[in-house]
Design an enzyme around this catalytic site. Structure first.
Site, PDB file in Angstrom:
ATOM      1  N   LYS A   1      -8.793  13.804   4.029  1.00  0.00           N
ATOM      2  CA  LYS A   1      -7.901  12.644   4.057  1.00  0.00           C
ATOM      3  C   LYS A   1      -7.043  12.784   5.307  1.00  0.00           C
ATOM      4  O   LYS A   1      -7.045  13.832   5.945  1.00  0.00           O
ATOM      5  CB  LYS A   1      -7.007  12.614   2.806  1.00  0.00           C
ATOM      6  N   ARG A   2      -6.301  11.728   5.679  1.00  0.00           N
ATOM      7  CA  ARG A   2      -5.423  11.870   6.820  1.00  0.00           C
ATOM      8  C   ARG A   2      -4.441  13.025   6.606  1.00  0.00           C
ATOM      9  O   ARG A   2      -4.086  13.345   5.471  1.00  0.00           O
ATOM     10  CB  ARG A   2      -4.680  10.556   7.079  1.00  0.00           C
TER      11      ARG A   2
ATOM     12  N   HIS B   1       0.798  -1.231   0.000  1.00  0.00           N
ATOM     13  CA  HIS B   1       0.000   0.000   0.000  1.00  0.00           C
ATOM     14  C   HIS B   1       0.823   1.270   0.000  1.00  0.00           C
ATOM     15  O   HIS B   1       0.257   2.361   0.054  1.00  0.00           O
ATOM     16  CB  HIS B   1      -0.907   0.037   1.231  1.00  0.00           C
TER      17      HIS B   1
HETATM   18  C1  LIG Z   1     -11.928   7.244   1.870  1.00  0.00           C
HETATM   19  C2  LIG Z   1     -11.471   7.647   3.205  1.00  0.00           C
HETATM   20  C3  LIG Z   1     -10.117   7.881   3.431  1.00  0.00           C
HETATM   21  C4  LIG Z   1      -9.080   7.783   2.338  1.00  0.00           C
HETATM   22  O1  LIG Z   1      -8.952   9.056   1.720  1.00  0.00           O
HETATM   23  P1  LIG Z   1      -7.726   9.384   0.742  1.00  0.00           P
HETATM   24  O2  LIG Z   1      -8.078  10.718   0.195  1.00  0.00           O
HETATM   25  O3  LIG Z   1      -7.730   8.317  -0.308  1.00  0.00           O
HETATM   26  O4  LIG Z   1      -6.509   9.381   1.564  1.00  0.00           O
HETATM   27  C5  LIG Z   1      -9.720   8.275   4.690  1.00  0.00           C
HETATM   28  N1  LIG Z   1     -10.599   8.427   5.687  1.00  0.00           N
HETATM   29  C6  LIG Z   1     -11.923   8.223   5.500  1.00  0.00           C
HETATM   30  C7  LIG Z   1     -12.851   8.439   6.645  1.00  0.00           C
HETATM   31  C8  LIG Z   1     -12.403   7.822   4.269  1.00  0.00           C
HETATM   32  O5  LIG Z   1     -13.711   7.610   4.091  1.00  0.00           O
END
Ligand SMILES: *Cc1c(COP(=O)(O)O)cnc(C)c1O
Length: 780
Positions: A515-516, A327
């Site tokens: 996102k994080r 990943h």
């Molecule tokens: C989809 C999702 C992520 C992943 O987001 P990215 O933009 O791909 O890093 C992280 N947290 C939550 C709560 C999500 O639903």
């Protein structure tokens, strides 16, 4: 569903005065009723899964979110249940207060949840195995601009969607400690099928609850010690995303669910098929990242020690059974365990890892691999066990999660393995389930799509959306599409007002980055661009700026100091622009608290612009990008991860792509000097200097100066501006301003782009991903 039976069972679980029931009571009654009504369906699926070849998805994280609405949508009974609620004078919407099961950090855990949903819907015998953390990902609040963490006690009011299965309890042994692993099973309802998958989550419990003898000797604390130490194992989810926390407790967690899951798999196999000789014909196991890779020596241990197999035969079976998904390309996330720690905690496992490692070396020697390569490829290097290397050696398939990511694995991170076993490598571009990420979260758009397609076939075949391209120039269709988007924006403004106390107008453009929080995801670059726009409006270089809300949602790992400083910085930028009367109505900055799956559902439905701005080559795939695209947002992003495939599908002309590409960065980086970019552009100089010139305050921590230093001088393990914020800033701001002015100048033309993104999101259904895993990796 028999509505009469449902109503009877449901009301039977509620107090006489139904209107006085709390949301938690309603939720528990609803969950218990559904679990009872569908238990036979679930049992039938379990039996069926066990009778043939099946797949197990081992993941340390399952970010399932709130189960109730999704289960009703997948069962196709949402409207019926909604009606019953209304007839009883209560509302399904009351269940909005039910907490998410946040048993994951971010994308990796959410992917696992989407995969189970898709496999159930496709009728595939896939079941998930993980850990039932007592506390999921911490609850975040923002206090004075800083992140504050609190525990997430998600089962406080019960957990009606889980079934405890004491009869399948497993004993897990560490050196000097034995604990019980008790499974809690959650059903995963397929959509338009009777198939129900199972997510089996293990909870750690003591073998002996309480030592009465010790208690009688007046040693109260000592008497409960075993219980506390056992329960520690599944007490809390590690809140790290994309970094490796090399801690003893984490290793214990990994072994805990690996050992329990394999014991369960072997038991069930024996019960159905008698012996174990055909194990590899009937079971295939997907390892979600390196976290469950300790399963490889554990399977060998069980086969050798419990079944009397030879090591070679057991290793051979392991190679057939396991598959590994990578990943991340970031070194700090690739797990490596100290030999001494593994030896101390799991001596037998350690001896098997040494055997695996020596067999690998012998293999390579026998096939004439040159010595310098053999030295590089070792599983044990510098006193540490390299889990990704062990996974590559002892598995059938290795996959990355987007085209560019798989290519980078082959070229760099896993290049030696690729040269040894090219046939093992595959790409499996990630996906998302349209049940949660369209049907559930955006019912208005879902309804429009269903009407235009004259049916809801898209719910199980997302490629159908492509048929809607023909409406891209249909005024009526597009104006309804915009109306529904505005409706979602209005809902979000209410929600944000209630949760954050911030008043937004749905007339604003909604530019969303969720996102994080991580340096590579570059939320700091986004914040810089907002300040750039602010200065531009002030000095007149940016004219006719269309009012825009810049919305952020992100949690930072509690120990990740720079990420936490970035949260504070974003909030400080918000303070600057909102306290200036010249800009407070033009620029809104919102940092929502406690971003999670349920918040994401509201945000993606309301977004106009999707910020996907990671440094090229750093984001393996991303799945947030897919959720936003599916809900009709244009991508403002780099050529990274799945953004590349998104743009391939939806057209570069319908998105806003900027910044250096991976190939360009390869050329640039060796010469890159962020100081000269800083010196050469007055606006870059001005926004970056805000970190230290008194424009904003970090509360005296010095953290903003540290960010500044990291960008211009480098810090600790980084060269200056490791993630190329300054290098990409100009083209980013340009692309962003273009997106905003396109929206402003011609809403209809912009809506056309949004529509075409939605129409071309079919590839990003996790149904497509899972069908591919099933056919090419699991051979189901
Ligand atoms: C989809 C999702 C992520 C992943 O987001 P990215 O933009 O791909 O890093 C992280 N947290 C939550 C709560 C999500 O639903």
């Amino acid at each position: 569903m028999d509505k009469r039976v449902f109503t009877e069972k449901f009301t039977g679980r509620l107090p006489k005065d139904i209107k006085s029931a709390t949301p938690q009571q309603l939720h528990n009654a609803l969950g218990d009723t559904i679990m009872e009504m569908y238990s036979e369906r679930w049992n039938n699926s379990r039996q069926k899964h066990l009778s043939g070849r099946r797949a197990a998805y081992l993941s340390m994280e399952f970010l399932v979110g709130r189960a109730v609405y999704d289960n009703l949508v997948c069962l196709g009974i949402y409207h019926e249940v909604d009606e019953v609620f209304r007839q009883l004078g209560v509302s399904l919407a009351d269940l909005e207060v039910i907490e998410d099961a946040a048993l994951g950090n971010g994308g990796l855990g959410r992917l696992a949840a989407c995969f189970l949903d898709s496999a159930a819907t496709l009728g595939l015998p896939l079941d998930g195995y993980g850990i039932r953390y007592k506390y999921g990902l911490f609850r975040q609040s923002i206090v004075d601009g800083f992140q504050k963490e609190d525990i997430d006690d998600w089962t406080r009011y019960g957990d009606p969607w889980s079934k405890r299965c004491d009869e399948d309890t497993v004993l897990v042994e560490y050196n000097g400690q034995t604990v019980k692993a008790v499974p809690y099973d959650m059903p995963v309802f397929g959509c338009k099928t009777d198939n129900v998958g199972t997510l089996r989550l293990w909870q750690a419990e003591p073998v002996k609850e309480f030592d009465f003898d010790i208690f009688n000797q007046q040693n109260y604390l000592e008497a409960s010690k075993e219980k506390i130490f056992a329960e520690d194992i599944s007490r809390v989810l590690y809140p790290n995303d994309d970094t490796n926390e090399g801690k003893k407790l984490r290793l214990k967690q990994q072994y805990f669910f690996s050992c329990a899951s394999l014991t369960d798999i072997i038991r069930k196999h024996k019960a159905v098929f008698g012996g174990l000789d055909d194990l590899a014909e009937h079971i295939t196991i997907q390892l979600n990242d390196t976290h469950p890779v300790i399963s490889i020596p554990e399977l060998i241990r069980q086969l050798v020690d419990n079944e009397g197999w030879s090591f070679d035969k057991a290793l051979d079976t392991a190679k057939k059974v396991f598959n590994y998904t990578n990943h991340t390309v970031m070194q700090e996330a690739l797990e490596k365990w100290d030999c001494s720690l593994v030896d101390e905690l799991l001596p037998r496992i350690y001896s098997i890892i040494i055997q695996i490692s020596e067999t690998l070396i012998a293999d390579m020697y026998a096939s004439g691999v040159p010595k310098e390569k053999t030295d590089r490829i070792r599983i044990i290097k510098d006193g540490r066990i390299h889990m990704a290397d062990m996974a590559c050696y002892a598995s059938s398939h290795i996959n990355g999660v987007a085209e560019i990511h798989t290519q980078i694995l082959k070229d760099t991170v896993l290049a030696d393995w690729f040269s040894l076993y090219p046939e093992r490598f595959r790409n499996e571009t990630n996906g998302i389930t349209q049940r949660r990420w369209l049907a559930l979260c955006n019912p208005r758009l879902a309804e429009q799509i269903t009407e235009l397609l004259e049916g809801d076939g898209w719910m199980t075949d997302l490629s159908r959306l492509k048929e809607l391209e023909k409406y891209a120039d249909d005024k009526e269709v597009l104006s309804r599409f915009v109306r529904e988007k505005n409706y979602n924006k209005t809902l979000l403004t209410h929600y944000i007002y209630n949760k954050e106390g911030i008043d937004l107008s749905p007339d604003l453009i909604f530019d969303i980055q969720i996102k994080r929080l991580h340096e590579y995801k570059r939320q700091l670059l986004n914040a810089f661009s907002i300040l750039w726009i602010y200065y531009g409006i002030k000095d007149g270089s940016i004219k006719n700026f269309r009012p825009t809300a810049f919305i952020f949602g992100a949690k930072s790992a509690p120990g990740y100091r720079r990420a936490k400083a970035i949260i504070k910085y974003i909030n400080e930028v918000g303070r600057v622009v909102s306290s200036d009367p010249d800009t407070r109505d033009l620029i809104k900055v919102v940092f929502v608290q406690n971003y999670n799956v349920s918040y994401a559902e509201k945000l993606v439905a309301a977004a106009d612009i999707s910020e996907q701005i990671s440094t090229a080559g750093t984001e393996a795939s991303g799945t947030g990008n897919m959720k936003l695209m599916l809900n009709g947002a244009v991508t403002l992003g780099t050529y990274d991860g799945a953004n590349i495939e998104i743009v391939q599908e939806a057209g570069e002309e319908n998105n806003y792509i900027f910044g250096a590409r991976v190939e360009e960065l390869k050329e640039i980086v060796p010469e890159y000097d962020s100081r000269s970019v800083f010196a050469g552009n007055s606006m870059i100089r001005r926004v970056v200097s805000s970190l230290i010139d008194g424009t904003v305050s970090d509360g005296g921590s010095g953290d903003f100066r540290e960010l500044y230093t990291a960008l211009l001088d480098g810090a600790s393990w980084h060269e200056p501006d490791h993630y190329y914020l300054l290098g990409d800033m100009r083209s980013y701001v340009e692309a962003k301003l273009k997106a905003i002015s396109d929206y402003s100048n011609d809403r209809a033309a912009f809506a056309r782009k949004q529509w075409l993104n939605m129409c071309n999101a079919g590839k990003f259904s996790s149904d497509r991903t899972i069908a591919d895993y099933a056919e090419n990796i699991w051979k189901l």
